[in-house]
Design an enzyme around this catalytic site. Structure first.
Site, mmCIF file in Angstrom:
data_model
loop_
_atom_site.group_PDB
_atom_site.id
_atom_site.type_symbol
_atom_site.label_atom_id
_atom_site.label_comp_id
_atom_site.label_asym_id
_atom_site.label_seq_id
_atom_site.Cartn_x
_atom_site.Cartn_y
_atom_site.Cartn_z
ATOM 1 C CE LYS A 167 -1.672 1.608 4.038
ATOM 2 N NZ LYS A 167 -1.353 3.019 4.308
ATOM 3 C CG ASN A 168 2.344 2.604 3.510
ATOM 4 O OD1 ASN A 168 1.174 2.922 3.241
ATOM 5 N ND2 ASN A 168 2.733 2.321 4.737
ATOM 6 N NE ARG A 212 1.104 11.838 7.149
ATOM 7 C CZ ARG A 212 1.466 13.070 7.507
ATOM 8 N NH1 ARG A 212 0.551 13.969 7.780
ATOM 9 N NH2 ARG A 212 2.725 13.395 7.597
ATOM 10 C CB CYS A 244 -3.944 6.489 11.103
ATOM 11 S SG CYS A 244 -4.475 4.965 10.413
ATOM 12 N NE ARG A 270 0.569 10.665 10.526
ATOM 13 C CZ ARG A 270 0.002 9.634 9.905
ATOM 14 N NH1 ARG A 270 -1.150 9.170 10.323
ATOM 15 N NH2 ARG A 270 0.561 9.109 8.845
ATOM 16 C CG ASP A 305 7.015 20.172 10.503
ATOM 17 O OD1 ASP A 305 6.337 19.118 10.481
ATOM 18 O OD2 ASP A 305 8.070 20.272 11.134
ATOM 19 C CG ASP A 363 3.489 1.193 9.520
ATOM 20 O OD1 ASP A 363 3.626 1.355 8.288
ATOM 21 O OD2 ASP A 363 3.261 2.122 10.306
ATOM 22 N NE ARG A 397 -6.641 4.445 5.715
ATOM 23 C CZ ARG A 397 -5.668 4.983 6.471
ATOM 24 N NH1 ARG A 397 -5.778 5.005 7.774
ATOM 25 N NH2 ARG A 397 -4.581 5.482 5.912
HETATM 26 C C1 EPZ Z 1 4.459 6.708 6.266
HETATM 27 O O1 EPZ Z 1 3.721 7.733 6.894
HETATM 28 C C2 EPZ Z 1 3.503 5.529 6.192
HETATM 29 N N1 EPZ Z 1 2.335 5.900 5.380
HETATM 30 C C3 EPZ Z 1 3.069 5.126 7.601
HETATM 31 O O2 EPZ Z 1 2.257 3.950 7.472
HETATM 32 C C4 EPZ Z 1 4.314 4.767 8.409
HETATM 33 O O3 EPZ Z 1 3.913 4.480 9.746
HETATM 34 C C5 EPZ Z 1 5.283 5.958 8.418
HETATM 35 O O4 EPZ Z 1 5.603 6.322 7.051
HETATM 36 C C6 EPZ Z 1 6.580 5.631 9.126
HETATM 37 O O5 EPZ Z 1 7.181 4.526 8.539
HETATM 38 C C7 EPZ Z 1 2.446 5.910 4.035
HETATM 39 O O6 EPZ Z 1 3.499 5.657 3.486
HETATM 40 C C8 EPZ Z 1 1.196 6.245 3.268
HETATM 41 P P1 EPZ Z 1 6.646 10.016 8.397
HETATM 42 P P2 EPZ Z 1 4.325 9.248 6.941
HETATM 43 O O7 EPZ Z 1 6.535 11.277 7.602
HETATM 44 O O8 EPZ Z 1 4.999 9.560 5.670
HETATM 45 C C9 EPZ Z 1 6.602 13.219 11.907
HETATM 46 C C10 EPZ Z 1 0.359 2.629 7.750
HETATM 47 O O9 EPZ Z 1 -0.026 2.029 8.754
HETATM 48 N N2 EPZ Z 1 6.552 14.219 10.824
HETATM 49 O O10 EPZ Z 1 7.870 9.180 8.274
HETATM 50 O O11 EPZ Z 1 3.239 10.133 7.421
HETATM 51 C C11 EPZ Z 1 5.277 12.463 11.999
HETATM 52 O O12 EPZ Z 1 4.345 13.195 12.782
HETATM 53 C C12 EPZ Z 1 0.878 4.041 7.864
HETATM 54 O O13 EPZ Z 1 0.418 2.129 6.590
HETATM 55 C C13 EPZ Z 1 6.693 15.564 11.148
HETATM 56 O O14 EPZ Z 1 6.850 15.926 12.311
HETATM 57 O O15 EPZ Z 1 5.402 9.076 8.103
HETATM 58 C C14 EPZ Z 1 5.687 11.171 12.651
HETATM 59 O O16 EPZ Z 1 5.766 11.372 14.058
HETATM 60 C C15 EPZ Z 1 0.669 4.600 9.243
HETATM 61 N N3 EPZ Z 1 6.617 16.497 10.159
HETATM 62 C C16 EPZ Z 1 7.085 10.931 12.093
HETATM 63 O O17 EPZ Z 1 7.546 12.193 11.589
HETATM 64 C C17 EPZ Z 1 6.443 16.141 8.845
HETATM 65 O O18 EPZ Z 1 6.410 17.048 7.975
HETATM 66 C C18 EPZ Z 1 7.102 9.900 10.961
HETATM 67 O O19 EPZ Z 1 6.345 10.413 9.928
HETATM 68 C C19 EPZ Z 1 6.301 14.771 8.526
HETATM 69 C C20 EPZ Z 1 6.371 13.826 9.531
#
Ligand code: EPZ
Length: 422
Positions: free
Chosen positions: A25-26, A95, A119, A124, A127, A309, A401
Site C-alpha cells: 500500500k505504502n 494521509r 490515521c 500528523r 512541516d 507499523d 484501508r
Molecule cells: C508513512 O507515513 C507511512 N504511510 C506510515 O504507514 C508509516 O507508519 C510511516 O511512514 C513511518 O514509517 C504511508 O506511506 C502512506 P513520516 P508518513 O513522515 O509519511 C513526523 C500505515 O499504517 N513528521 O515518516 O506520514 C510524523 O508526525 C501508515 O500504513 C513531522 O513531524 O510518516 C511522525 O511522528 C501509518 N513532520 C514521524 O515524523 C512532517 O512534515 C514519521 O512520519 C512529517 C512527519
C-alpha cells in the site's frame, strides 16, 4: 444505507497453509501520485485493491486522469489534467494524499490542497514537507486550512537536510526534484523499501536518481518524464501481519510473493520468541508455537530499524507470551490506541508515555472491541485469532484501508472469521 461492518472471529484455530502477499500500500500510493509526472500512460502491476488505493484513484480521476483496473494491474493515463486543486473531502480520506502535492507541482507548477487526513496517530504535521518544497522554489500561502502552492520562478534543485527521515517528506521532495532545474541532494532521507520502489519507478520514467535506500539521495532534474510499466513491491507490513498471526496461533504458514529482505530484523525476533522461520528468495516459511517467549525490548525506529507499523502486531503476539515484553514507540506520539481494546480482551498492558509494558497472560478472551486505526485493527484480528471464544471487531473500515480481503485470506488458512454486514 449505513452498513455496520464487523468481523466475527472464533479464536483457538492454529493457521495452516500458504498465501501470496499483496502489493505494498505504502508504495502503490506514492507510485500512483508519481504517474502524474509521466504525462502519459503508466501501468502498475501488483497494485493492491484497497480503500486507500481507491481514494488515490478518485483524486487522479478528479484531476482529469483516466484509470482502469484489470485484476491487480492499474492502467493510468495522466495525459490530460483538468484541475490544479484537490477537494477537501478527497484530501481528508487518507494521509498520503499529501503525496500529490509534489507530483502536481512537478507537472503543472501549482496546487491547492487542504491539510491531509489519515490515521489518528497523534498530530500528523507536514512541516518537513513544506519547508523542503519551499527550498525547491515553491511558494506556499496558507489560507483557512488550505495550502495555495505555486512555483513563480520554476522548481530549482536544493541541498535539503531533513531533521527527521520522514517517509512522506522524502517522497514529496523526490516527486518535485526529478523535474526541477539542477541538482537536489536530500540528506537524512528515509531509507524504507517504498522509497527505493518510488525511485526505481521514477528512473523507469526517465528520472536521474542515485542513493535511494540510503541516507543521501542525489537527483539530477530532467525536463520531462514519460509513463512506465512497473511492478509494486510486496507489502512487508501485511507479510508481518500474517507471520504474527501464524506465530501467535501456533500454526504453520508459507508466504509467497514476499520479499524477506524487507522484513529487517522481524524474522529474527520471531525466531527468538521460539518460532522457526525459513526465508527463500520470494517466500517466507514460519512455524509458530503455543507458548512463545516474550519480545524483550521492541523500539520502533526509521528503516532499517523495527517498523512502527509492526508495533501493534508484535504487541498482540506478546499478550500471551511467557513473560514480559517492553515496547518503545519512537515514531508516532499516539500509537497505543489499540492497548485499551487488547486490555478489554484480558491482556495485561501498562502504557507510560512512549513505553508500553506487556505482561504475558495464560490466555485472552474474545470480547466486543473496535479497530482504532489500520495496524491497531490488524492487531485486534490477531488477538481475536488466539482468544478463547468469540471476538466482535467493529470499525473495520480502518483495516480495509490496508488489507485486501483479510477474512478471506485467514479463512483460507483455517481461521474461523467472517464479515458481518447489517
Ligand atoms: C508513512 O507515513 C507511512 N504511510 C506510515 O504507514 C508509516 O507508519 C510511516 O511512514 C513511518 O514509517 C504511508 O506511506 C502512506 P513520516 P508518513 O513522515 O509519511 C513526523 C500505515 O499504517 N513528521 O515518516 O506520514 C510524523 O508526525 C501508515 O500504513 C513531522 O513531524 O510518516 C511522525 O511522528 C501509518 N513532520 C514521524 O515524523 C512532517 O512534515 C514519521 O512520519 C512529517 C512527519
Amino acid at each position: 444505507m449505513f452498513y455496520v461492518k464487523k468481523l466475527l472471529i472464533q479464536g483457538g484455530e492454529p493457521l495452516h497453509g500458504e498465501i501470496a502477499v499483496q502489493g505494498a500500500k505504502n508504495s502503490a500510493l506514492p507510485l500512483l501520485a508519481a504517474t502524474i509526472l509521466g504525462g502519459g500512460e503508466s501501468i502498475l502491476h501488483n497494485c493492491p485493491d484497497l480503500s486507500d488505493v481507491h481514494a488515490a484513484c478518485e483524486i487522479l480521476s478528479y484531476l482529469g486522469c483516466s484509470l482502469h483496473r484489470e485484476k491487480d494491474t492499474m492502467y493510468v493515463d495522466t495525459s490530460v489534467l483538468t484541475h490544479a486543486e484537490i477537494p477537501e473531502d478527497l484530501m481528508g480520506e487518507m494521509r498520503s494524499s499529501i503525496m500529490f502535492l509534489g507530483a502536481m507541482l512537478g507537472r503543472i507548477g501549482r496546487a491547492r490542497i487542504s491539510f491531509p487526513g489519515g490515521c489518528e496517530l497523534g498530530p500528523r504535521p507536514i512541516d518537513l514537507h513544506l519547508s523542503a518544497l519551499r527550498q525547491l522554489g515553491v511558494e506556499i500561502q496558507e489560507d483557512h486550512g488550505f495550502l495555495d502552492c505555486s512555483v513563480p520562478n520554476g522548481l530549482h534543485g536544493a541541498r535539503i537536510t531533513l531533521s527527521f527521515p520522514s517517509v512522506g517528506a522524502t517522497e514529496n521532495i523526490m516527486l518535485a526534484a526529478v523535474v526541477a532545474q539542477g541538482e537536489t541532494i536530500i540528506t537524512n532521507a528515509a531509507q524504507e523499501p517504498e522509497i527505493v520502489d518510488l525511485a526505481e519507478f521514477l528512473r523507469a520514467c526517465g528520472a536521474k536518481i542515485r542513493g535511494a535506500g540510503e541516507s543521501v539521495i542525489i537527483i539530477e532534474g530532467t525536463d520531462s518524464l514519460h509513463g512506465s510499466e512497473y511492478t509494486v513491491i510486496p507489502d512487508r507490513i501485511v507479510a508481518a501481519t500474517y507471520l504474527c498471526a501464524a506465530a501467535a496461533t501456533g500454526g504453520e504458514l508459507l508466504l509467497n510473493r514476499a520479499n524477506p529482505q524487507h522484513l529487517g530484523g522481524m524474522l529474527g525476533m520471531l525466531e527468538e520468541a521460539g518460532c522457526r522461520t525459513i526465508a527463500g528468495g520470494s517466500s517466507i516459511y514460519i512455524r509458530g508455537r503455543s507458548r512463545l517467549r516474550p519480545f524483550k525490548h521492541v523500539r520502533t525506529m526509521p528503516y532499517p530499524g523495527f517498523p512502527t507499523d509492526a508495533q501493534a502486531l508484535f504487541m498482540a503476539v506478546s499478550t500471551i507470551a511467557d513473560g514480559t515484553s517492553v515496547f518503545v514507540e519512537n515514531i508516532f506520539s499516539n500509537r497505543y490506541k489499540h492497548v485499551d481494546e487488547l486490555v478489554k480482551m484480558g491482556a495485561n498492558i501498562k502504557v507510560e508515555g512512549k513505553v508500553a509494558v506487556v505482561e504475558g497472560v495464560h490466555h485472552i478472551s474474545g470480547a466486543s472491541v473496535r479497530a482504532t486505526d489500520l495496524r491497531g485493527g490488524a492487531a485486534l484480528v490477531i488477538a481475536g485469532l488466539v482468544a478463547n471464544g468469540e471476538t466482535s471487531l467493529g470499525d473495520i473500515y480502518h483495516i480495509d484501508r490496508g488489507y485486501e480481503s483479510i477474512e478471506r485470506n485467514l479463512s483460507g488458512l483455517g481461521a474461523k472469521i467472517r464479515r458481518e454486514e447489517r
